[in-house]
Design an enzyme around this catalytic site. Structure first.
Site, PDB file in Angstrom:
ATOM      1  N   HIS A   1      -0.565  13.285  27.771  1.00 40.58           N
ATOM      2  CA  HIS A   1       0.836  13.060  27.416  1.00 40.58           C
ATOM      3  C   HIS A   1       0.853  12.136  26.203  1.00 40.58           C
ATOM      4  O   HIS A   1       0.231  11.068  26.218  1.00 40.58           O
ATOM      5  CB  HIS A   1       1.583  12.346  28.543  1.00 40.58           C
ATOM      6  CG  HIS A   1       1.697  13.132  29.813  1.00 40.58           C
ATOM      7  ND1 HIS A   1       2.847  13.801  30.171  1.00 40.58           N
ATOM      8  CD2 HIS A   1       0.817  13.347  30.826  1.00 40.58           C
ATOM      9  CE1 HIS A   1       2.665  14.381  31.356  1.00 40.58           C
ATOM     10  NE2 HIS A   1       1.451  14.122  31.774  1.00 40.58           N
TER      11      HIS A   1
ATOM     12  N   ARG B   1       5.882  20.546  23.218  1.00 44.40           N
ATOM     13  CA  ARG B   1       6.793  19.553  23.788  1.00 44.40           C
ATOM     14  C   ARG B   1       6.923  19.750  25.295  1.00 44.40           C
ATOM     15  O   ARG B   1       7.004  20.884  25.775  1.00 44.40           O
ATOM     16  CB  ARG B   1       8.162  19.633  23.112  1.00 44.40           C
ATOM     17  CG  ARG B   1       8.074  19.272  21.640  1.00 44.40           C
ATOM     18  CD  ARG B   1       9.387  18.984  20.958  1.00 44.40           C
ATOM     19  NE  ARG B   1       9.150  18.896  19.518  1.00 44.40           N
ATOM     20  CZ  ARG B   1       8.707  17.805  18.887  1.00 44.40           C
ATOM     21  NH1 ARG B   1       8.480  16.690  19.567  1.00 44.40           N
ATOM     22  NH2 ARG B   1       8.483  17.815  17.580  1.00 44.40           N
ATOM     23  N   ASP B   2       6.935  18.614  26.019  1.00 43.19           N
ATOM     24  CA  ASP B   2       7.088  18.663  27.471  1.00 43.19           C
ATOM     25  C   ASP B   2       8.469  19.215  27.812  1.00 43.19           C
ATOM     26  O   ASP B   2       9.469  18.887  27.171  1.00 43.19           O
ATOM     27  CB  ASP B   2       6.907  17.261  28.067  1.00 43.19           C
ATOM     28  CG  ASP B   2       6.672  17.299  29.572  1.00 43.19           C
ATOM     29  OD1 ASP B   2       5.553  16.983  29.995  1.00 43.19           O
ATOM     30  OD2 ASP B   2       7.621  17.647  30.313  1.00 43.19           O
TER      31      ASP B   2
ATOM     32  N   HIS C   1      -4.656  17.617  30.278  1.00 47.83           N
ATOM     33  CA  HIS C   1      -3.659  17.390  29.228  1.00 47.83           C
ATOM     34  C   HIS C   1      -3.468  15.899  29.026  1.00 47.83           C
ATOM     35  O   HIS C   1      -3.646  15.103  29.940  1.00 47.83           O
ATOM     36  CB  HIS C   1      -2.318  18.060  29.576  1.00 47.83           C
ATOM     37  CG  HIS C   1      -1.749  17.661  30.903  1.00 47.83           C
ATOM     38  ND1 HIS C   1      -2.203  18.202  32.087  1.00 47.83           N
ATOM     39  CD2 HIS C   1      -0.778  16.787  31.247  1.00 47.83           C
ATOM     40  CE1 HIS C   1      -1.532  17.676  33.102  1.00 47.83           C
ATOM     41  NE2 HIS C   1      -0.659  16.795  32.619  1.00 47.83           N
TER      42      HIS C   1
HETATM   43  P1  5GP Z   1       1.313  15.954  34.983  1.00 46.09           P
HETATM   44  O1  5GP Z   1       2.334  15.569  36.002  1.00 46.09           O
HETATM   45  O2  5GP Z   1       0.369  17.013  35.510  1.00 46.09           O
HETATM   46  O3  5GP Z   1       0.573  14.801  34.349  1.00 46.09           O
HETATM   47  O4  5GP Z   1       2.130  16.567  33.783  1.00 46.09           O
HETATM   48  C1  5GP Z   1       2.574  17.881  33.744  1.00 46.09           C
HETATM   49  C2  5GP Z   1       3.675  17.931  32.732  1.00 46.09           C
HETATM   50  O5  5GP Z   1       3.868  19.271  32.380  1.00 46.09           O
HETATM   51  C3  5GP Z   1       5.016  17.392  33.233  1.00 46.09           C
HETATM   52  O6  5GP Z   1       5.444  16.324  32.395  1.00 46.09           O
HETATM   53  C4  5GP Z   1       5.939  18.611  33.167  1.00 46.09           C
HETATM   54  O7  5GP Z   1       7.242  18.280  32.745  1.00 46.09           O
HETATM   55  C5  5GP Z   1       5.227  19.501  32.161  1.00 46.09           C
HETATM   56  N1  5GP Z   1       5.430  20.928  32.363  1.00 46.09           N
HETATM   57  C6  5GP Z   1       5.287  21.609  33.533  1.00 46.09           C
HETATM   58  N2  5GP Z   1       5.522  22.918  33.350  1.00 46.09           N
HETATM   59  C7  5GP Z   1       5.809  23.064  32.031  1.00 46.09           C
HETATM   60  C8  5GP Z   1       6.133  24.208  31.228  1.00 46.09           C
HETATM   61  O8  5GP Z   1       6.196  25.348  31.682  1.00 46.09           O
HETATM   62  N3  5GP Z   1       6.365  23.978  29.906  1.00 46.09           N
HETATM   63  C9  5GP Z   1       6.285  22.732  29.356  1.00 46.09           C
HETATM   64  N4  5GP Z   1       6.537  22.618  28.049  1.00 46.09           N
HETATM   65  N5  5GP Z   1       5.973  21.640  30.080  1.00 46.09           N
HETATM   66  C10 5GP Z   1       5.736  21.807  31.406  1.00 46.09           C
END
Ligand code: 5GP
Ligand code: ZN
Length: 113
Positions: free
Chosen positions: A101, A29-30, A99
């Protein structure tokens, strides 16, 4: 990959609320959910982003999508959901480990950006 937060989650060095793990693909989970269901599906292998998907690793990316479909079903997202992969700074990527989402649990609308 040193310093990569998702590699650390994959290695169990940072805790995360895991919802799927088959050894190669992991989902959790995010930490800052943007929908009632907000799950991140990642390969254990460090791949920087979808920009780096090629013939040598596309099977791993496909496995992420297979896992996402399975997770969406177990999360009860029969009405639909959204799969997003941000690429690079302009794409809004903040963690440079591939990743997807998986967002759902409410109607998300048609706008993507
Ligand atoms: P991006 O912005 O790279 O597409 O998405 C990165 C996602 O990783 C963000 O939605 C952020 O909330 C999530 N995220 C960043 N650090 C962590 C973490 O340590 N644990 C979890 N579960 N999610 C994280
Ligand atoms: Zn990584």
């Amino acid at each position: 990959m040193d310093g990569c937060v998702f590699c650390k989650i994959a290695a169990g060095e940072i805790p995360a609320e895991k919802v799927y793990d088959d050894g190669q693909i992991l989902a959790f989970r995010d930490i800052a959910p943007q929908a009632p269901t907000h799950i991140l599906v990642i390969p254990r292998e460090h791949i920087e982003s979808a920009r780096m998907i090629d013939k040598s690793n596309s099977r791993i990316a496909a496995r992420c999508l297979e896992a996402a479909a399975e997770i969406a079903e177990s999360e009860g997202l029969e009405g639909g959901y959204r799969l997003i992969s941000n690429v690079g700074a302009d794409g809004g990527q903040t963690v440079f480990h591939l990743h997807f989402h998986l967002l759902g649990g409410r109607p998300l609308g048609e706008r993507l950006a």
